[in-house]
Design a protein around this motif. Structure first.
Motif, PDB file in Angstrom:
ATOM      1  N   THR A 186       0.854  -1.186   0.000  1.00 46.82           N
ATOM      2  CA  THR A 186       0.000   0.000   0.000  1.00 46.82           C
ATOM      3  C   THR A 186       0.890   1.237   0.000  1.00 46.82           C
ATOM      4  OG1 THR A 186      -0.068   0.326   2.392  1.00 46.82           O
ATOM      5  CG2 THR A 186      -1.612  -1.287   1.482  1.00 46.82           C
ATOM      6  N   TRP A 239      -5.130  -3.226  -2.893  1.00 51.96           N
ATOM      7  CA  TRP A 239      -5.083  -1.800  -2.553  1.00 51.96           C
ATOM      8  C   TRP A 239      -5.274  -0.943  -3.803  1.00 51.96           C
ATOM      9  CZ3 TRP A 239      -2.011   2.285  -4.051  1.00 51.96           C
ATOM     10  CH2 TRP A 239      -2.157   3.459  -3.304  1.00 51.96           C
ATOM     11  N   TYR A 290      -8.439   1.734  -4.611  1.00 56.52           N
ATOM     12  CA  TYR A 290      -8.062   3.130  -4.406  1.00 56.52           C
ATOM     13  C   TYR A 290      -9.167   4.050  -4.931  1.00 56.52           C
ATOM     14  CZ  TYR A 290      -4.981   7.130  -3.854  1.00 56.52           C
ATOM     15  OH  TYR A 290      -4.418   8.311  -3.445  1.00 56.52           O
ATOM     16  N   ALA A 314      -3.446   5.804  -8.107  1.00 60.44           N
ATOM     17  CA  ALA A 314      -2.804   4.833  -7.210  1.00 60.44           C
ATOM     18  C   ALA A 314      -1.371   4.556  -7.639  1.00 60.44           C
ATOM     19  CB  ALA A 314      -3.612   3.537  -7.191  1.00 60.44           C
TER      20      ALA A 314
END
Length: 224
Positions: free
Chosen positions: A180, A200, A204, A211
């Motif tokens: 992350t 993750w 996002y 991201a």
């Protein structure tokens, strides 16, 4: 530190539209795309076969890497190379003759990678670096997406970084699992230069392109 590479795993993707998912990842600015290949034996899940990857390949403008979480990788190497995977990663724990397997990947015309589970010692790869283009330090136990990052692996990443640097070989050091905008900082500080992100990135809120930029900035220690 070299420019960090951000590589998404397509494990959280919508499998009904994988071609479009691949195109969207390329448009988001990723460096390549990882396919988590699971056989239901080495790890509990069952995922992508080579025919599916080959069908998605025309949608991509970046390279593919196959992360083979399988018990008999030697039997499958050629099929994943033929499917369009320029990098094939095998698990040290699954290979009876790791040196031979890595050499075989190169003979097939692909780059070779070796993955280590969190508990597997660094010395396992000490004598195969000349046959390796990438070492992958797993920061979760393989087999499932969405797991929490194991920060206890960071000293191991640092040891791998020293080993690679001392070899003076152009070997990438990849990390995979729980990456992350927060955890990438520790992995990068320990010496990793390639970062796999799956759950993750897909979750996002500002989208995949944002991201990717956020991960790259965080890996370089920049404010995000």
């Amino acid at each position: 530190m070299t420019e960090p590479l951000v590589v998404p795993s397509v494990l959280p993707a919508d499998f009904a539209r994988l071609g479009e998912e691949v195109r969207e990842l390329c448009e988001a600015g990723v460096d390549r795309i990882q396919w988590d290949v699971m056989d239901g034996v080495f790890v509990p899940n069952l995922t992508f076969g080579p025919d599916l990857i080959a069908a998605a390949r025309p949608y991509s403008t970046v390279g593919f890497e196959a992360h083979l979480m399988v018990v008999e990788p030697d039997e499958l190497l050629g099929r994943y190379v033929d499917a369009g995977c320029e990098l094939v990663i095998v698990h040290a724990e699954a290979c009876r003759h790791l040196h031979r397997t890595l050499a075989r990947i190169r003979d097939l015309g692909a780059r070779s990678g070796v993955a280590l589970n969190p508990h597997t010692p660094v010395d396992t790869v000490a004598h195969v670096l000349a046959e390796t283009d990438l070492v992958l330090a797993m920061t979760v136990n393989p087999g499932f997406g969405g797991q929490a990052y194991i920060c206890a692996v960071e000293p191991k990443i640092a040891r791998l970084r020293r080993m690679i640097d001392e070899s003076e070989l152009p070997i990438e050091l990849e990390v995979d699992g729980g990456i992350t905008e927060v955890t990438i900082r520790g992995a990068a500080a320990a010496g990793a230069d390639v970062f796999i992100s799956g759950s993750w990135m897909y979750a996002y809120p500002d989208g995949k392109a944002a991201a990717v930029k956020r991960l790259r900035a965080a890996a370089k220690g920049e404010e995000v």
